[in-house]
Design an enzyme around this catalytic site. Structure first.
Site, PDB file in Angstrom:
ATOM      1  N   GLY A 146      61.710   0.741  68.658  1.00  0.00           N
ATOM      2  CA  GLY A 146      62.775  -0.253  68.573  1.00  0.00           C
ATOM      3  C   GLY A 146      63.804   0.011  67.497  1.00  0.00           C
ATOM      4  N   LYS A 193      64.181   6.695  66.006  1.00  0.00           N
ATOM      5  CA  LYS A 193      63.646   7.829  66.750  1.00  0.00           C
ATOM      6  C   LYS A 193      62.941   8.748  65.760  1.00  0.00           C
ATOM      7  CE  LYS A 193      66.846   8.215  70.673  1.00  0.00           C
ATOM      8  NZ  LYS A 193      67.856   9.079  71.329  1.00  0.00           N
ATOM      9  N   CYS A 194      61.973   9.492  66.277  1.00  0.00           N
ATOM     10  CA  CYS A 194      61.261  10.453  65.440  1.00  0.00           C
ATOM     11  C   CYS A 194      61.610  11.858  65.920  1.00  0.00           C
ATOM     12  CB  CYS A 194      59.761  10.208  65.542  1.00  0.00           C
ATOM     13  SG  CYS A 194      58.827  11.003  64.251  1.00  0.00           S
ATOM     14  N   LEU A 235      60.604  13.574  69.100  1.00  0.00           N
ATOM     15  CA  LEU A 235      59.154  13.490  69.264  1.00  0.00           C
ATOM     16  C   LEU A 235      58.729  12.148  69.845  1.00  0.00           C
ATOM     17  CD1 LEU A 235      58.143  15.091  65.843  1.00  0.00           C
ATOM     18  CD2 LEU A 235      58.135  16.207  68.078  1.00  0.00           C
ATOM     19  N   LYS A 254      60.115   7.586  70.194  1.00  0.00           N
ATOM     20  CA  LYS A 254      61.116   6.586  69.823  1.00  0.00           C
ATOM     21  C   LYS A 254      60.541   5.191  69.971  1.00  0.00           C
ATOM     22  CE  LYS A 254      63.366   6.089  74.338  1.00  0.00           C
ATOM     23  NZ  LYS A 254      64.643   6.190  75.068  1.00  0.00           N
ATOM     24  N   ASP A 289      47.597  -1.997  64.041  1.00  0.00           N
ATOM     25  CA  ASP A 289      48.143  -1.498  65.306  1.00  0.00           C
ATOM     26  C   ASP A 289      47.437  -0.207  65.718  1.00  0.00           C
ATOM     27  OD1 ASP A 289      49.709  -1.551  67.563  1.00  0.00           O
ATOM     28  OD2 ASP A 289      51.411  -0.539  66.620  1.00  0.00           O
TER      29      ASP A 289
END
Length: 685
Positions: free
Chosen positions: A92, A95-96, A88, A90, A205
């Site tokens: 640093g 990853k998702c 889905l 990524k 953020d």
């Protein structure tokens, strides 16, 4: 500088599914395309969270090369098995992935972090802190944290899955968004952010890539990799973190990050949604930071004034000059524009069309032809986005009077927006229309009443083809038709009717916490809650009516409310007790209950500096003027619209609207009718 975040999202490339790893489907029905599973009743709404990883270095990215993550993942603690799906997003550290619980087919967004990426103590601390902050959060507009576990290779964080990805994807496809869409999304962002700030958590953020959209087009604030507890000013961290374009001057100047810094980022988000680019985007980072420190950016003339003003206030150089989240929602940008109750999924790639048709609208076009046919050259209108002539300012300065509105509007499956343009109002004009024309207008008024309100036997029947918008639209058309065509007169007509109808005798605005409460003349007490739901306590003080949507009523005893309504019933009783003990009735009208008429409940309310407006489900419309306690009440009875005027001495007089149309009325009443119409048009728009 520490930690400047950049997250790159991968397109959802097609991947081979779990069948390869298992030799069979993930669920019982493996051949069908599996949609995201609906949540259980007890769970928060299901949605996506392609949440990026905890942090990514700005100046360089680590390679993600490493051992391939297994397709089937087992939680060592519980023994639960999960199937890893497509990537889905990524960043640093991680990853998702889409990840499916094989016991129930529930889909999650799983952030998978290799232990090798967080081998250093300070890196692991960041992940632990993100988990600690996120796991306690529960809000409709915040990505839900479900579970986390570890095995020998990775850390797994299971989050709410949002099938429509992020606002960054939507803006990439759309380039820019319309104002109604921006209001729709911003309301939800503000709701989620207000919850975070109430929990004393700063997001730090906020950006389009961290706003995730679920199947139902609901927005969820996500990615708490940089989130932090709110500290007193003297103890605030001086870290420079966030997305470069959205950093605030005080963060760049290492003065610490507070709630105001999140508001600054929200201003950048609004600007980007409307214009398709961030406000401080330049060719190099050094110049970008110079522009941010000076709060220097361009404001295109294409933006309407309320949008410009709200953006400018959020991007104030001095943090103390920025609005609070409550101020933002009460700003003219929200008060003066249409906000849809929901968006179609087509809005992810196509400009929406808010000019929807409905049976009620088609009827209005025919029924109101007599009201508006050939009149446009004879009547002047005021465009509230343009300058108003001096002699009209005192009466028609509603746009600037509006300081506070009601809550978010009550959900409605059929709500439509007839015209995306500024509201208009009528100015008195000289000249008397022909008698036949007045008769035609009177017939049109009766026709509209008969067609929409007069024949209803219940509130649900009244509103079957109607909506909050069309109820307001009906009243506005009738009132405007009367004002445009009635002659000038020096006094109120002689007619005095003896009628019975419900009206508001007492009210309390507690919308900063709960909602708006009122008491009707039959001693029914109602509350329109801040979430748009409505609850009434009947005169017997034993029965409660609950309306979640127009026309959908639940009835239960006040002493035995369903568990999910107990807190609202407590608030309802509080309002009832307060008004009974502390407030006096607002006029001399008799208290009569007509059991044949539907029960009244409030659809909308609006406050200006001069008056309070209330609109009810059956079209009853009441405006209370503060300075002299006069009131106007418009309702329909027996296929006729009636207007009741309560004067400064609290003495009431009731007329047929058709009588006012033929005879005219005093300037005192006419000015109030025009102001009431202006408020109604403002709310319709």
């Amino acid at each position: 500088m520490e930690l400047l975040r950049t997250i790159t999202y991968q397109p959802a490339a097609s991947t081979k599914m779990c069948e390869q790893a298992l030799g069979k489907g993930c669920g019982a029905d493996s051949k069908k395309k599996r949609p995201p599973q609906p949540p259980e009743e007890s769970q928060p709404p299901q949605s996506q969270a392609q949440v990026p990883p905890a942090a990514a270095h700005h100046h360089h990215h680590h390679s993600h090369s490493g051992p391939e993550i297994s397709r089937i993942i087992v939680d060592p603690t519980t023994g639960k098995r999960y199937c890893r799906g497509k990537v889905l997003g990524k960043g640093g550290f991680a990853k998702c992935y889409e990840m499916t619980d094989l016991t129930n087919n529930k889909v999650y967004a799983a952030k998978i972090i290799p232990h090798s990426r967080v081998a250093k103590p300070h890196q692991r601390e960041k992940i632990d802190k993100e988990i600690e902050l996120h796991r306690i959060l529960h809000h409709k507009h915040v990505v839900q944290f479900y579970h986390y576990f570890e095995d020998k290779e990775n850390i797994y964080i299971l989050l709410e899955y949002c099938s429509r990805r992020s606002m960054a994807h939507i803006l990439k496809a759309r380039k820019v968004l319309t104002e109604p869409e921006v209001r729709y999304y911003l309301r939800q962002i503000v709701s989620g952010l207000k919850y975070l700030h109430e929990q004393e958590i700063l997001h730090r953020d906020l950006k389009l890539g961290n706003f995730f959209i679920n199947e139902a087009m609901e927005l969820k604030v996500g990615d708490f990799g940089l989130a932090a507890r709110l500290e007193p000013l003297e103890h605030r961290r001086r870290t420079i973190c966030g997305t470069p374009n959205y950093l605030s001057p005080e963060v760049l100047n290492k003065q610490g990050h507070g709630c105001e810094s999140d508001i600054w980022a929200l201003g950048c988000v609004m600007y980007t949604m409307l214009l398709g680019r961030p406000p401080f985007e330049t060719t190099n980072l050094k110049e970008t930071y110079r522009c941010i420190r000076e709060a220097r950016y361009t404001m295109p003339s294409s933006l309407l004034a309320p949008a410009k003003h709200l953006i400018a206030s959020m991007l104030s150089k001095n943090p103390e000059d920025r609005p609070s989240l409550d101020d933002i929602i009460r700003h003219d940008f929200f008060l003066q524009g249409f906000t849809p109750d929901r968006l179609s999924s087509s809005c992810c790639h196509t400009v929406p069309d808010f000019h929807l048709s409905s049976p009620a609208k088609n009827f209005f076009k025919k029924a109101a032809a007599a009201l508006f046919g050939g009149k446009k050259d004879k009547a002047r209108y005021i465009d509230t986005h343009n300058r108003v002539s001096k002699e009209d300012e005192d009466i028609y300065k509603l746009r600037h009077d509006l300081k506070k509105t009601s809550i978010t509007q009550q959900p409605s499956k059929h709500r439509t927006d007839e015209e995306l343009q500024p509201p208009t109002t009528t100015v008195a004009r000289s000249g008397t229309p022909a008698v036949e024309n007045k008769q035609q207008i009177g017939d049109a008024i009766r026709m509209i009443v008969r067609g929409t309100l007069g024949s209803c036997s219940s509130s649900s029947e009244c509103l079957e083809d109607s909506t909050m918008g069309s109820v307001a639209d009906t009243v506005a058309r009738v009132l405007r038709g009367c004002l445009e065509n009635m002659p000038e007169a020096d006094c109120i007509p002689k007619e005095q009717l003896s009628t019975s109808f419900q009206w508001v005798t007492k009210w309390v605005d507690y919308s900063n916490k709960y909602g708006f409460g009122y008491q009707l003349s039959d001693h029914t007490v109602g509350v329109l809650f801040n979430n748009g739901a409505h609850m009434s306590l009947l005169p017997d003080k034993k029965t409660v009516h609950y309306y979640a949507e127009l026309g959908q009523c639940s009835v239960f005893p006040a002493t035995d409310a369903p568990e999910q309504f107990i807190s609202q019933v407590t608030v309802l009783k509080y309002f009832s007790h307060y008004m009974e003990e502390n407030l006096m009735d607002g006029g001399d009208l008799p208290s009569v209950t007509d059991i044949r008429r539907p029960r009244l409940y409030l659809l909308q309310w609006l406050k200006s500096d001069k008056a309070l407006m209330m609109l009810f489900n059956d079209g009853t419309f009441q405006v209370n003027f503060y300075h002299d306690h006069t009131k106007i009440i418009i309702c329909s009875q027996n296929e006729e619209y009636l207007l009741t005027y309560i004067n400064e001495d609290r003495i009431s007089t009731t007329f047929r609207l058709t009588t006012l149309l033929m005879s005219g009325c005093s300037l005192e009443l006419k000015n109030r009718m025009e102001y009431a119409l202006n408020m109604l048009l403002q709310r319709c728009n």
